[in-house]
Design an enzyme around this catalytic site. Structure first.
Site, short mmCIF file in Angstrom:
data_model
loop_
_atom_site.label_atom_id
_atom_site.label_comp_id
_atom_site.label_asym_id
_atom_site.label_seq_id
_atom_site.Cartn_x
_atom_site.Cartn_y
_atom_site.Cartn_z
N TYR A 165 0.93 -1.20 0.22
CA TYR A 165 0.18 -0.25 0.02
C TYR A 165 0.80 1.38 0.23
O TYR A 165 0.27 2.53 -0.66
CB TYR A 165 -1.17 -0.09 1.30
CG TYR A 165 -2.36 -0.54 1.32
CD1 TYR A 165 -2.53 -2.00 0.66
CD2 TYR A 165 -3.01 -0.02 1.38
CE1 TYR A 165 -3.46 -2.89 0.85
CE2 TYR A 165 -4.39 -0.61 1.38
CZ TYR A 165 -4.76 -1.82 0.60
OH TYR A 165 -5.86 -2.47 0.91
N LYS A 218 3.34 -15.07 1.67
CA LYS A 218 2.96 -15.53 0.49
C LYS A 218 4.97 -16.44 0.68
O LYS A 218 5.61 -15.86 0.00
CB LYS A 218 2.93 -15.21 -0.55
CG LYS A 218 1.63 -15.31 -0.77
CD LYS A 218 1.31 -16.83 -1.12
CE LYS A 218 1.16 -16.88 -3.03
NZ LYS A 218 0.70 -18.15 -3.18
N ASP A 227 -2.43 -18.10 0.50
CA ASP A 227 -4.15 -18.49 -0.38
C ASP A 227 -4.52 -19.97 0.05
O ASP A 227 -5.63 -20.05 0.23
CB ASP A 227 -3.24 -19.09 -1.62
CG ASP A 227 -1.99 -19.79 -1.58
OD1 ASP A 227 -1.77 -19.94 -1.19
OD2 ASP A 227 -1.55 -20.55 -2.80
N ASP A 232 -6.38 -6.44 3.68
CA ASP A 232 -7.61 -6.40 3.38
C ASP A 232 -8.54 -7.62 2.39
O ASP A 232 -9.18 -7.41 2.17
CB ASP A 232 -7.32 -5.62 1.81
CG ASP A 232 -8.14 -5.12 1.31
OD1 ASP A 232 -8.72 -4.40 2.81
OD2 ASP A 232 -8.30 -4.98 0.42
N ASP A 286 -11.97 -9.56 4.14
CA ASP A 286 -13.59 -9.40 3.66
C ASP A 286 -13.65 -10.25 3.74
O ASP A 286 -15.00 -10.95 3.66
CB ASP A 286 -13.44 -8.42 2.59
CG ASP A 286 -13.58 -7.05 2.25
OD1 ASP A 286 -13.67 -6.82 2.90
OD2 ASP A 286 -13.58 -6.54 1.56
C1 IPM Z 1 -10.40 -1.48 3.94
C2 IPM Z 1 -10.73 -0.98 2.46
C3 IPM Z 1 -9.81 0.00 2.20
C4 IPM Z 1 -8.06 -0.52 1.75
C5 IPM Z 1 -9.25 1.61 1.20
C6 IPM Z 1 -11.17 2.09 1.49
C7 IPM Z 1 -8.40 1.80 0.99
O1 IPM Z 1 -10.48 -1.89 1.43
O2 IPM Z 1 -10.34 -0.66 4.53
O3 IPM Z 1 -10.61 -2.70 4.26
O4 IPM Z 1 -8.30 -0.99 1.06
O5 IPM Z 1 -7.48 -0.56 3.19
MG MG Z 2 -11.22 -3.48 2.04
#
Ligand code: IPM
Ligand code: MG
Length: 368
Positions: free
Chosen positions: A142, A192, A225, A249, A253
């Protein structure tokens, strides 16, 4: 003594709607539990861009560095898709994370009993699930340099750099081990190392921190993975998952969806303790700005309210009050309160964002 201070940054999309409900909850703790906060509010993301031409004004950044905790709603939306990369709404959030040095991002994925049917996985695989992803948040791909889009010969090349120093890995590993000690004492670190040097270093440093200072914690390593696969195969094998910024990230999710709705999940981003002993901290729901439903009273405020519960626990040492708030939420879910995102196949009428706020406040009153 002065009240602890909170900076509220509602942001974009459903951010302001869900934050309205959080403000009511904050007010409740002030009125009924004698926990008064000095609350100020400001703009971030697209909202800040519209007002100031930047997704985070310097004055807002300065305030964020002064307060005891920041509560953020969400940033982004299709309206801003064509903006230059440097002023996109997300840059505001990334600047906050970087300048506050919030290196440890805690993302719990917890399956509420009342919602176990909502997961896309079978109920017995997710019922009772309670895992914590610790994501490194201020480094890695990032932020790594060099980055950019450059010309090379007659074509363009997009470049990002995965970069981790030993000290960056060390400090986030410590935060994961500390957390594990307060939970089930188990950490699984994901990278990884089979294809990335940064992964090899990650694995080495995590192992060393463990061996030197946390030998009582059970540590395992997994390729990220495989980790993604194991998360949907048998998520309850995990307790604390430690991973880098990008894998975190994605994995968070994935873990979030195991619980049935992104509308349920809070997060805490913590830095090093300041002079007053409190860590620099920013709390935000994991869901985004959800522009498709914004302004319609459909959004689920629970993730944002649970983020305030994390603030009570991690910034203000009010674990009992955090548990009170979490129990109130569990109660309203068990009683059948459902926003649109929580409607199962059996249908029914969803309640609105503010009605969810109403029933949570009523459950808090009932807890006294
Ligand atoms: C998260 C989001 C952020 C990230 C974005 C909005 C910059 O996806 O907090 O998970 O990628 O970290
Ligand atoms: Mg995210």
């Amino acid at each position: 003594m002065a009240n602890p201070s909170l900076l509220i940054l509602p942001g974009d999309g459903i951010g302001p709607e869900v934050m309205e409900q959080v403000k009511r909850v904050i007010g409740w703790f002030g009125d009924k539990r004698g926990l008064a906060f000095d609350v100020s509010e400001d703009l971030v993301g697209g909202a800040a861009y519209d007002a100031h031409g930047t997704p985070l004004h310097d004055d807002t950044m300065a305030k964020a560095l002064e307060v005891d905790a920041v509560l953020l709603g969400a940033v982004g939306g299709p309206k801003y898709d064509d903006l230059d990369f440097s002023v996109k709404p997300e840059r505001g959030l990334l600047r906050l994370r970087k300048e506050m040095d919030l290196f440890s991002n805690l993302r719990p994925a917890q399956c509420f009993d009342a919602l176990a049917d909502f997961s896309s996985l079978k109920k017995d695989i997710v019922a009772g699930l309670d895992i914590m992803i610790v994501r490194e948040l201020t480094s890695g791909v990032y932020f790594g340099e060099p980055r950019g889009i450059i010309n090379e010969g007659n074509e363009r090349v997009g470049i990002n750099t995965q970069r981790y120093t030993e000290s960056e890995i060390d400090r986030v590993a410590r935060s994961a081990f500390e957390l594990a000690r307060r939970r089930s004492g188990k950490v699984c670190s994901m990278e990884k190392a089979n294809v990335m040097e940064s992964g090899i270093l990650w694995r080495e440093v995590v192992q060393k921190v463990h061996d030197d200072d946390y030998p009582d914690v059970e540590l395992s390593h997994m390729y990220a993975d495989n980790g993604a696969m194991q998360l949907v195969r048998a998520p309850k094998q995990f307790d604390v998952i430690l991973t880098d910024n990008l894998f975190g990230d994605i994995l968070s999710d994935c873990a979030a969806m195991l619980t049935g709705s992104l509308g349920m999940l809070p997060s805490a981003s913590l830095g090093a303790p300041a002079a007053n002993g409190r860590p620099k901290a920013l709390y935000e729901p994991v869901h985004g700005s959800a522009p498709d439903i914004s302004g319609q009273g459909k959004a689920n405020p629970i993730a944002c309210i649970l983020s305030f519960a994390m603030a009570l626990r991690y910034s203000f040492d009010q674990g009992d009050e955090a548990a009170r708030l979490e129990a109130a939420i569990e109660k309203v879910l068990a009683d059948g309160a459902r926003t649109a995102d929580l409607m199962g196949e059996e249908g029914g009428t969803p309640i609105t964002t503010s009605e969810m706020g109403d029933v949570i406040l009523a459950a808090l009153d009932a807890s006294l």
